[in-house]
Design an enzyme around this catalytic site. Structure first.
Site, PDB file in Angstrom:
ATOM      1  N   GLU A 176       0.823  -1.205   0.040  1.00 11.74           N
ATOM      2  CA  GLU A 176      -0.028   0.221  -0.154  1.00 11.74           C
ATOM      3  C   GLU A 176       0.814   1.001  -0.033  1.00 11.74           C
ATOM      4  OE1 GLU A 176      -3.305   0.212  -0.227  1.00 11.74           O
ATOM      5  OE2 GLU A 176      -3.613  -2.009   0.484  1.00 11.74           O
ATOM      6  N   PHE A 280      -2.556   4.165  -5.140  1.00 10.26           N
ATOM      7  CA  PHE A 280      -1.658   2.938  -5.733  1.00 10.26           C
ATOM      8  C   PHE A 280      -1.603   1.473  -4.544  1.00 10.26           C
ATOM      9  CE2 PHE A 280       2.547   1.108  -3.784  1.00 10.26           C
ATOM     10  CZ  PHE A 280       3.610   0.846  -4.596  1.00 10.26           C
ATOM     11  N   ASP A 367       6.371  19.961 -33.290  1.00 10.68           N
ATOM     12  CA  ASP A 367       4.931  19.357 -33.580  1.00 10.68           C
ATOM     13  C   ASP A 367       4.562  20.010 -34.453  1.00 10.68           C
ATOM     14  OD1 ASP A 367       2.533  18.321 -32.622  1.00 10.68           O
ATOM     15  OD2 ASP A 367       2.306  20.120 -31.345  1.00 10.68           O
ATOM     16  N   LYS A 476      13.188  15.435 -29.563  1.00  9.24           N
ATOM     17  CA  LYS A 476      12.351  15.637 -28.216  1.00  9.24           C
ATOM     18  C   LYS A 476      11.771  15.005 -28.105  1.00  9.24           C
ATOM     19  CE  LYS A 476      10.087  19.966 -27.053  1.00  9.24           C
ATOM     20  NZ  LYS A 476      10.227  21.437 -27.663  1.00  9.24           N
ATOM     21  N   ASP A 478       8.303  14.345 -25.698  1.00  4.71           N
ATOM     22  CA  ASP A 478       7.481  15.188 -24.866  1.00  4.71           C
ATOM     23  C   ASP A 478       6.121  14.574 -24.462  1.00  4.71           C
ATOM     24  OD1 ASP A 478       6.609  17.859 -24.090  1.00  4.71           O
ATOM     25  OD2 ASP A 478       6.163  18.538 -26.080  1.00  4.71           O
ATOM     26  N   SER A 524       8.143  17.347 -20.431  1.00  4.93           N
ATOM     27  CA  SER A 524       6.737  17.537 -20.484  1.00  4.93           C
ATOM     28  C   SER A 524       6.755  18.821 -20.248  1.00  4.93           C
ATOM     29  CB  SER A 524       7.480  17.107 -19.060  1.00  4.93           C
ATOM     30  OG  SER A 524       5.522  16.666 -18.636  1.00  4.93           O
ATOM     31  N   ASP A 531      13.854  15.439 -14.042  1.00  7.22           N
ATOM     32  CA  ASP A 531      14.338  14.917 -12.866  1.00  7.22           C
ATOM     33  C   ASP A 531      15.477  14.282 -13.787  1.00  7.22           C
ATOM     34  OD1 ASP A 531      12.813  11.661 -13.733  1.00  7.22           O
ATOM     35  OD2 ASP A 531      11.197  13.044 -14.045  1.00  7.22           O
ATOM     36  N   GLU A 612      20.792  42.066 -35.676  1.00  8.52           N
ATOM     37  CA  GLU A 612      20.794  40.776 -34.385  1.00  8.52           C
ATOM     38  C   GLU A 612      21.545  39.950 -34.636  1.00  8.52           C
ATOM     39  OE1 GLU A 612      16.442  42.457 -32.835  1.00  8.52           O
ATOM     40  OE2 GLU A 612      16.709  41.578 -34.766  1.00  8.52           O
TER      41      GLU A 612
HETATM   42  C1  GLA Z   1       5.449  21.387 -25.376  1.00 10.47           C
HETATM   43  C2  GLA Z   1       6.403  21.639 -25.457  1.00 10.47           C
HETATM   44  C3  GLA Z   1       6.804  22.418 -26.381  1.00 10.47           C
HETATM   45  C4  GLA Z   1       6.376  21.928 -27.427  1.00 10.47           C
HETATM   46  C5  GLA Z   1       4.923  22.333 -27.334  1.00 10.47           C
HETATM   47  C6  GLA Z   1       4.364  21.074 -29.069  1.00 10.47           C
HETATM   48  O1  GLA Z   1       4.504  22.498 -24.364  1.00 10.47           O
HETATM   49  O2  GLA Z   1       7.124  22.238 -24.552  1.00 10.47           O
HETATM   50  O3  GLA Z   1       8.466  22.823 -26.256  1.00 10.47           O
HETATM   51  O4  GLA Z   1       7.000  21.542 -28.107  1.00 10.47           O
HETATM   52  O5  GLA Z   1       4.403  20.849 -26.210  1.00 10.47           O
HETATM   53  O6  GLA Z   1       3.051  21.216 -29.036  1.00 10.47           O
END
Ligand code: GLA
Length: 729
Positions: A176, A280, A367, A476, A478, A524, A531, A612
């Site tokens: 538990e 859990f 994305d 990446k 996500d 995320s 972590d 720039e």
């Molecule tokens: C999350 C990521 C962003 C980007 C979006 C795409 O929020 O942290 O950097 O990649 O998703 O949907």
């Protein structure tokens, strides 16, 4: 020998270079904690005291001895049911319905090298770098066995703990609650430092007293979370950056966790770190084993800076793996804040052209490149390249980009599914949902049941099918929502949250194995799964979706207590900033982003002026010069973004020969009428002369550390300074 067992006193002593950890098997077979702290000699069982304590029970073995009570004694792994009324590390629900587990010593083993954990991330070390202690405890009635694992990395001042729980009884039991580590302190007053936050504002520093009572931080989100990070510091009340005692507990796990801190009736302190107990109920059939993820312990008697640097070294040398575990990372240009979903192959190629002329190494197509994905309401789960949108195949796109001398990276979100997707239409049963109820939506997406092998295998195949189309050198990974509706068609619901995490780890392991030269950056929604567990697979993690330089000062400050700059993804983005609307100079944005080895840009250079662009070129050239220092230098916080008018930090090479100091004025009131800010440096060689190459000025290390450097009083908002120092021979 780092680990010693004394046969007659039954005392285990774990020594690192600067710390000692001690425990003892007492006359009744209980494993008592004796000491953890600065290195000491001798047996510490003289610290144990025995009194007839009111309302504190005594185990039957103690007979008429009313002075022996688990309610008062310090313990290594306190389980519910022994007369200890404090927070338990372990709660076992037995076949007969009782909640009781009385763990007694059976045997132990000391071996060379560091134990590993099958299916879980864990600190690793060479045979000569570490030793392992395994102590076997057992409840004689239920036949539940608990193996306490200790890894001692002597040189790093690191002790790791993990626990294996095995059911050898004839009936199923339910775990538990299971902590991975417990620290009991007989005396002293402590603060708990933890790191709280939210999406786009992660890991804010909080320090509070561990007063009488019990409080906890944790996550029930199925991920370690933006809200609380799974790493805490227990500090003596007067501990500062440079002085005083402090203990770290860093959980090497990316799922739901629980950290509890308590001061008891006798002013003793207990802190537990482990798996979250809500949602859990882990059923163990006969012979089944639950491994509780690892907690990395460290003690420093020289304040937080030394503690942080020990964790940074441990993560870099003993958690990071793969090619990019030790290699400088590519400077990348990410398409997200440049285009969001509004791009095609041409636009990505134009980004790559700009990247090439600016001196960047890689373009990342974020994305929007797969399935039907014109916004964040659809397409997740359909990992097929949208060639119509790109105007070419992925292979062709990558070739065009590579021919410019630019590497290519891509975004994925394997654990998720949109209801508006072919995958959902074919396999609605693959989603995490409770029968008869509608699942919670978040970002209009649902969670795939990654505890199921067939689900993982399908997604893995699809994603490999994409990655195999060309020279993809970066991914990446996500994960853009918290998990809810914890349920699986395959296993008892109480096992799902943890088994889901094991599924994610297995997927990542397979990905690493198949693409050993690829850099995987964790993400995320920014830093929602920032972590040590993820760092075993993804040595770089997008630190936050907040790219505003001012907010990043706080986010990166909190992050730095446990995690090295080598793990931090930090980008320069456009102004006004998309998260805050703030306008901060390109110079300051660059200096703040250079506090991470995952340095890059997240904007469309086609919208920038020539001036720039020139500045960006200079920034990148500078960054590349500093990259090894940022990656592996010692890190010092020189002020607090929460309390001071400026935020400053510095990197110092291991041999003390090179340093990079960065400072940003965060509060400006009345230019030259302001008090002058003197930044006192740290970690330098006191007797050495350091030269600042830009001005040619020289200073002694002792002067810079004792008196500091004055920051100029200039007009302007969020002005920043970067000072390089090189030891003169
Ligand atoms: C999350 C990521 C962003 C980007 C979006 C795409 O929020 O942290 O950097 O990649 O998703 O949907």
């Amino acid at each position: 020998m780092a680990i010693n067992y004394h046969r007659t006193s039954h005392i285990f002593t774990l020594d690192t270079e600067n710390t000692t950890y001690q425990m003892k098997v007492d006359d009744y077979g209980f494993l008592l904690h004796l000491y953890y702290g600065a290195r000491i000699s001798g047996d510490m069982d003289y610290l144990l005291t025995y009194f007839d304590r009111g309302f504190s029970g005594n185990p039957a073995d103690a007979g008429t001895d009313r002075t022996y009570s688990m309610d008062a004694l310090p313990q290594e792994y306190p389980a519910m049911g022994t007369g200890d009324y404090r927070n338990s590390a372990l709660i076992i629900h037995n076949g007969d319905g009782s909640d009781c587990c009385d763990l007694r010593y059976v045997s132990h083993e000391i071996r060379q090298g560091k134990y590993g954990l099958v299916g879980l991330p864990a600190v690793y070390a060479g045979e000569e770098e570490a030793q392992t202690l395994e102590i076997l405890l057992e409840d004689s009635v239920s036949k539940v066995q608990v193996r306490l694992l200790y890894g001692v990395l002597e040189e790093e001042d690191i002790i790791t703990r993990s626990v294996k729980i095995t059911n050898l009884g004839s009936e199923d039991v339910i775990v538990e609650k299971a902590a991975g580590a417990c620290l009991d302190f007989l005396a002293g007053s402590y603060d708990l430092i933890s790191f709280y936050g939210r999406h786009v504002m992660e890991r804010s520093f909080q320090r509070r007293e561990i007063a009488h009572g019990s409080f906890s931080i944790g996550s029930r989100r199925g991920a370690s979370s933006h809200q609380y990070n799974p790493a805490v510091i227990i500090a003596r009340r007067d501990t500062t950056e440079d002085t005083g005692g402090c203990y770290g507990m860093m959980f090497v796990y990316s799922g739901s966790f629980l950290c509890e801190a308590e001061k008891d009736q006798f002013d003793q302190t207990r802190v537990l770190m482990g798996l979250q107990r809500d949602l859990f109920h882990y059923t163990l059939e006969r012979g089944e084993v639950l491994t509780v993820p690892e907690t990395v312990l460290c003690y420093s008697d020289e304040g937080f800076a030394a503690l942080s640097n020990r964790y940074h070294r441990c993560i870099r040398k003993h958690l990071f793996r793969g090619k990019y575990g030790q290699a400088m990372r590519p400077v990348l240009l990410n398409s997200w804040e440049a285009f969001y979903f509004d791009f095609d192959g041409e636009k990505i190629c134009k980004l790559a052209k700009e990247a090439a002329t600016l001196g960047m190494d890689m373009v990342v197509m974020d994305d929007g490149w797969f399935g039907k994905r014109e916004d964040d309401n659809s397409g997740l789960g359909d990992w097929q390249v949208n060639e119509e949108k790109l105007g070419c195949s992925l292979g062709e796109l990558i070739e065009r980009i590579n021919s410019l001398g630019v590497k290519f990276g891509i975004w994925i979100e394997p654990e998720m599914i949109s209801e508006d997707s072919d995958l959902y239409r074919t396999h609605p049963d693959w989603v995490m949902r409770i029968p008869g109820r509608k699942p919670i939506h978040a970002r209009n997406q649902l969670v795939l049941d990654f505890s199921r092998a067939e689900v993982r295998d399908h997604i893995f195949k699809q994603i490999c099918g994409v990655l195999d189309q060309g020279n993809v050198e970066y991914v990446k990974w996500d994960m853009n929502r918290s998990i809810s509706d914890i349920y699986s068609q395959e296993r008892s619901p109480g096992k799902v949250a943890h088994d889901y995490m094991l599924g994610v780890y297995e997927f990542l392991e397979n990905l690493m194995e198949r693409y050993p030269n690829m850099l995987i950056e964790g993400c995320s929604g920014g830093g929602g799964r920032f972590d040590a567990g993820m760092m075993y697979y993804t040595p770089q993690i997008w630190c936050s979706d907040n790219t505003d330089a001012l907010d990043r000062l706080k986010i990166q400050y909190g992050t730095s207590f446990f995690y090295p700059a080598a793990s931090v993804g930090a980008h320069v983005s456009a102004v006004p900033n998309h998260q805050t609307g703030r306008r901060i100079s390109l110079r300051t944005r660059g200096i703040v982003a250079m506090a991470g080895s995952g340095f890059g840009y997240e904007l469309d250079p086609n919208h920038m002026t020539e001036r720039e662009k020139e500045q960006i070129r200079e920034q990148i050239a500078k960054y590349k010069r500093y990259a090894p220092l940022v990656f592996s230098g010692d890190y010092y916080r020189l002020s607090s973004p929460f309390d001071d008018v400026y935020t400053a930090w510095m990197f110092v090479s291991e041999d003390g020969g090179r340093a990079l100091v960065s400072a940003v004025m965060t509060i400006q009131n009345g230019n030259n009428n302001m008090p002058v800010s003197y930044v006192r440096l740290k970690g330098l060689d006191r007797d050495a002369l350091y030269e600042e190459p830009d001005s040619g000025r020289c200073y002694y290390g002792s002067a810079l550390m004792e008196a500091g450097l004055p920051l100029p009083a200039e007009l302007g908002e969020y002005l920043s300074y970067q000072i390089e120092l090189n030891r003169k021979l």
